[in-house]
Design a protein around this motif. Structure first.
Motif, PDB file in Angstrom:
ATOM      1  N   ARG A 160      12.237  21.084   1.968  1.00  0.00           N
ATOM      2  CA  ARG A 160      13.597  21.550   1.756  1.00  0.00           C
ATOM      3  C   ARG A 160      13.865  21.730   0.266  1.00  0.00           C
ATOM      4  O   ARG A 160      13.557  20.869  -0.553  1.00  0.00           O
ATOM      5  N   ARG A 161      14.469  22.842  -0.074  1.00  0.00           N
ATOM      6  CA  ARG A 161      14.772  23.141  -1.469  1.00  0.00           C
ATOM      7  C   ARG A 161      16.055  22.431  -1.888  1.00  0.00           C
ATOM      8  O   ARG A 161      17.014  22.335  -1.120  1.00  0.00           O
ATOM      9  N   TYR A 162      16.064  21.954  -3.130  1.00  0.00           N
ATOM     10  CA  TYR A 162      17.265  21.335  -3.674  1.00  0.00           C
ATOM     11  C   TYR A 162      17.319  21.558  -5.178  1.00  0.00           C
ATOM     12  O   TYR A 162      16.293  21.788  -5.832  1.00  0.00           O
ATOM     13  N   GLU A 163      18.527  21.473  -5.722  1.00  0.00           N
ATOM     14  CA  GLU A 163      18.740  21.511  -7.161  1.00  0.00           C
ATOM     15  C   GLU A 163      19.589  20.303  -7.540  1.00  0.00           C
ATOM     16  O   GLU A 163      20.662  20.101  -6.975  1.00  0.00           O
ATOM     17  N   LEU A 164      19.086  19.493  -8.496  1.00  0.00           N
ATOM     18  CA  LEU A 164      19.836  18.341  -8.988  1.00  0.00           C
ATOM     19  C   LEU A 164      20.484  18.707 -10.311  1.00  0.00           C
ATOM     20  O   LEU A 164      19.808  19.032 -11.278  1.00  0.00           O
ATOM     21  N   ARG A 165      21.812  18.657 -10.333  1.00  0.00           N
ATOM     22  CA  ARG A 165      22.563  19.040 -11.527  1.00  0.00           C
ATOM     23  C   ARG A 165      23.235  17.800 -12.106  1.00  0.00           C
ATOM     24  O   ARG A 165      24.253  17.328 -11.591  1.00  0.00           O
ATOM     25  N   LEU A 166      22.620  17.268 -13.174  1.00  0.00           N
ATOM     26  CA  LEU A 166      23.129  16.065 -13.814  1.00  0.00           C
ATOM     27  C   LEU A 166      24.281  16.408 -14.754  1.00  0.00           C
ATOM     28  O   LEU A 166      24.199  17.375 -15.514  1.00  0.00           O
ATOM     29  N   VAL A 167      25.324  15.594 -14.718  1.00  0.00           N
ATOM     30  CA  VAL A 167      26.500  15.799 -15.559  1.00  0.00           C
ATOM     31  C   VAL A 167      26.605  14.631 -16.533  1.00  0.00           C
ATOM     32  O   VAL A 167      26.849  13.498 -16.131  1.00  0.00           O
ATOM     33  N   ASP A 168      26.391  14.897 -17.817  1.00  0.00           N
ATOM     34  CA  ASP A 168      26.461  13.846 -18.836  1.00  0.00           C
ATOM     35  C   ASP A 168      27.894  13.544 -19.256  1.00  0.00           C
ATOM     36  O   ASP A 168      28.240  12.400 -19.532  1.00  0.00           O
ATOM     37  N   ASP A 169      28.729  14.557 -19.316  1.00  0.00           N
ATOM     38  CA  ASP A 169      30.118  14.398 -19.734  1.00  0.00           C
ATOM     39  C   ASP A 169      31.020  14.500 -18.503  1.00  0.00           C
ATOM     40  O   ASP A 169      31.039  15.547 -17.835  1.00  0.00           O
ATOM     41  N   PRO A 170      31.769  13.438 -18.152  1.00  0.00           N
ATOM     42  CA  PRO A 170      32.638  13.489 -16.974  1.00  0.00           C
ATOM     43  C   PRO A 170      33.612  14.663 -16.999  1.00  0.00           C
ATOM     44  O   PRO A 170      34.035  15.139 -15.930  1.00  0.00           O
ATOM     45  N   ALA A 171      33.965  15.157 -18.181  1.00  0.00           N
ATOM     46  CA  ALA A 171      34.873  16.295 -18.274  1.00  0.00           C
ATOM     47  C   ALA A 171      34.265  17.562 -17.691  1.00  0.00           C
ATOM     48  O   ALA A 171      34.984  18.507 -17.350  1.00  0.00           O
ATOM     49  N   ASP A 172      32.935  17.597 -17.573  1.00  0.00           N
ATOM     50  CA  ASP A 172      32.244  18.769 -17.035  1.00  0.00           C
ATOM     51  C   ASP A 172      32.003  18.675 -15.529  1.00  0.00           C
ATOM     52  O   ASP A 172      31.444  19.604 -14.936  1.00  0.00           O
ATOM     53  N   LEU A 173      32.394  17.556 -14.932  1.00  0.00           N
ATOM     54  CA  LEU A 173      32.044  17.327 -13.528  1.00  0.00           C
ATOM     55  C   LEU A 173      32.658  18.365 -12.597  1.00  0.00           C
ATOM     56  O   LEU A 173      31.976  18.931 -11.737  1.00  0.00           O
ATOM     57  N   SER A 174      33.948  18.644 -12.757  1.00  0.00           N
ATOM     58  CA  SER A 174      34.619  19.586 -11.856  1.00  0.00           C
ATOM     59  C   SER A 174      34.042  20.991 -11.982  1.00  0.00           C
ATOM     60  O   SER A 174      33.821  21.668 -10.964  1.00  0.00           O
ATOM     61  N   ALA A 175      33.793  21.443 -13.213  1.00  0.00           N
ATOM     62  CA  ALA A 175      33.239  22.780 -13.411  1.00  0.00           C
ATOM     63  C   ALA A 175      31.846  22.880 -12.819  1.00  0.00           C
ATOM     64  O   ALA A 175      31.488  23.895 -12.195  1.00  0.00           O
ATOM     65  N   THR A 176      31.041  21.838 -12.998  1.00  0.00           N
ATOM     66  CA  THR A 176      29.698  21.833 -12.423  1.00  0.00           C
ATOM     67  C   THR A 176      29.764  21.869 -10.901  1.00  0.00           C
ATOM     68  O   THR A 176      28.985  22.574 -10.242  1.00  0.00           O
ATOM     69  N   ALA A 177      30.709  21.126 -10.336  1.00  0.00           N
ATOM     70  CA  ALA A 177      30.873  21.116  -8.886  1.00  0.00           C
ATOM     71  C   ALA A 177      31.298  22.482  -8.361  1.00  0.00           C
ATOM     72  O   ALA A 177      30.805  22.947  -7.320  1.00  0.00           O
ATOM     73  N   ARG A 178      32.183  23.161  -9.084  1.00  0.00           N
ATOM     74  CA  ARG A 178      32.617  24.491  -8.634  1.00  0.00           C
ATOM     75  C   ARG A 178      31.457  25.483  -8.643  1.00  0.00           C
ATOM     76  O   ARG A 178      31.335  26.314  -7.734  1.00  0.00           O
ATOM     77  N   ARG A 179      30.611  25.393  -9.653  1.00  0.00           N
ATOM     78  CA  ARG A 179      29.439  26.285  -9.686  1.00  0.00           C
ATOM     79  C   ARG A 179      28.487  25.963  -8.534  1.00  0.00           C
ATOM     80  O   ARG A 179      27.900  26.881  -7.935  1.00  0.00           O
ATOM     81  N   ALA A 180      28.334  24.684  -8.220  1.00  0.00           N
ATOM     82  CA  ALA A 180      27.474  24.304  -7.103  1.00  0.00           C
ATOM     83  C   ALA A 180      28.024  24.840  -5.786  1.00  0.00           C
ATOM     84  O   ALA A 180      27.262  25.309  -4.925  1.00  0.00           O
ATOM     85  N   VAL A 181      29.342  24.806  -5.614  1.00  0.00           N
ATOM     86  CA  VAL A 181      29.956  25.340  -4.398  1.00  0.00           C
ATOM     87  C   VAL A 181      29.710  26.838  -4.294  1.00  0.00           C
ATOM     88  O   VAL A 181      29.354  27.352  -3.220  1.00  0.00           O
ATOM     89  N   ALA A 182      29.891  27.569  -5.393  1.00  0.00           N
ATOM     90  CA  ALA A 182      29.671  29.014  -5.371  1.00  0.00           C
ATOM     91  C   ALA A 182      28.234  29.338  -4.999  1.00  0.00           C
ATOM     92  O   ALA A 182      27.969  30.257  -4.198  1.00  0.00           O
ATOM     93  N   ASP A 183      27.278  28.588  -5.549  1.00  0.00           N
ATOM     94  CA  ASP A 183      25.870  28.831  -5.227  1.00  0.00           C
ATOM     95  C   ASP A 183      25.561  28.464  -3.783  1.00  0.00           C
ATOM     96  O   ASP A 183      24.775  29.158  -3.112  1.00  0.00           O
TER      97      ASP A 183
END
Length: 336
Positions: free
Chosen positions: A58-81
């Protein structure tokens, strides 16, 4: 305990029950993880994902977030993908991280899953998702997506609870203690006792519910959306969450020693026996401060503290979150 309303006959209609979703066997996983918990945990997570998901092809992508301020934006990009590739969004972390990723997923129709990596993990435990990382990763491969209820306050989503007053202060102090002494339930309890020994202000609130207005004076207003957490503190309203309701709890204005005694009663699972606790269930309430309708207040949602303007509108989200979880009988057996 004093009820404000009888929970058996709410006037708002419950949302229609959404269907259970079967996940395609080749659906990729887009995993958003808060790296603030430490590089060691991140490396362990990646190794288990490689072993469990890689072995299944199974394919997966792990997207680590170092700055909590970036968490929501990273999550939105993951949803779009995930939408573009017919995949699943996965949150990895504690309840605050899981809520931030879920907030980006809610309303998208995209399935959501969790890898619990926090201290309490109320959300995952309530839904029977194993705390063990290997077991929760394997669950991704077989689970279906069930609709689960989430709460909202002024547009801000919560999976477990939302609160104002003393409780957000308890959470802020707990984070200070955790940074100094580490993350454990014992440290959390010690921090709570230290906070309760200090002076704190009481709130005077108006609560509008089903066309009626009530006034309460309290140290904190706590709104729960997690049956397990409410059961642990001994609230009789816990089973009613499955009927599309949220539960509000407000201790009456108490002195410091009485507040500590009440906290210990809750820790022992006996809060429902207390006479100085107001509790009720609802689908929607409005909370205001008399004479200061636009007052800003500190709010905690799933452990994350922010400021919101009054009036506060608490309600059940009109759409569910589609959560990958065990079948109902297995989930019930796993709850702890």
């Amino acid at each position: 305990m004093t009820p404000l309303d009888t929970p058996a006959a709410p006037r708002d209609e419950a949302p229609a029950r959404a269907p259970v979703l079967t996940i395609p066997a080749d659906a990729p996983f887009f995993i958003v993880m808060n790296a603030g918990s430490g590089r060691k945990q991140s490396a362990e997570t990646r190794a288990i994902l490689d072993r469990e998901l890689g072995a299944a092809g199974r394919r997966y992508e792990l997207r680590l977030v170092d700055d909590p301020a970036d968490l929501s934006a990273t999550a939105r990009r993951a949803v779009a993908d995930a939408i573009a590739q017919n995949g699943v969004v996965v949150g990895a972390g504690g309840d605050g991280t899981l809520c931030a990723v879920a907030a980006a997923t809610l309303g998208s129709g995209c399935p959501y899953a969790v890898l619990p990596r926090g201290t309490f993990n109320y959300f995952s435990r309530d839904h029977g998702i194993p705390a063990d990382l290997e077991a929760s990763t394997r669950l991704l491969l077989t689970a279906r997506a069930y609709p689960v209820q989430v709460g909202v306050v002024n547009g801000r989503m919560f999976l477990v609870n939302a609160s104002l007053g003393l409780y957000p202060k308890l959470l802020e102090d707990r984070e200070v203690y955790k940074r100094q002494f580490g993350r454990s339930r014992l440290i959390a309890l010690f921090s709570a006792m230290a906070t309760l020994l200090r002076r704190h202000r009481h709130l005077r609130l108006h609560i509008d519910h089903d066309g009626e207005r009530r006034e309460i004076r309290t140290s904190t207003l706590f709104v729960g959306n997690n049956r397990l957490q409410l059961e642990q503190i001994g609230m009789k309203e816990a089973p009613l969450l499955e009927q599309g309701l949220l539960a509000a709890i407000a201790p009456r204005a108490l002195g410091r020693l009485a507040q500590i005694a009440l906290t210990l009663r809750g820790a022992a699972g006996r809060l429902s026996d207390a006479d100085n606790v107001v509790s009720f269930t609802f689908r929607r309430i409005t909370v205001t401060h008399p004479g200061k309708r636009r007052r800003r207040v500190k709010i905690a949602t799933d452990g994350e503290v922010t400021w919101l303007n009054m009036p506060l509108e608490f309600h059940v989200a009109p759409e569910p979150l589609f959560l990958l979880k065990p079948e109902p009988d297995i989930a019930q057996a796993n709850r702890s």
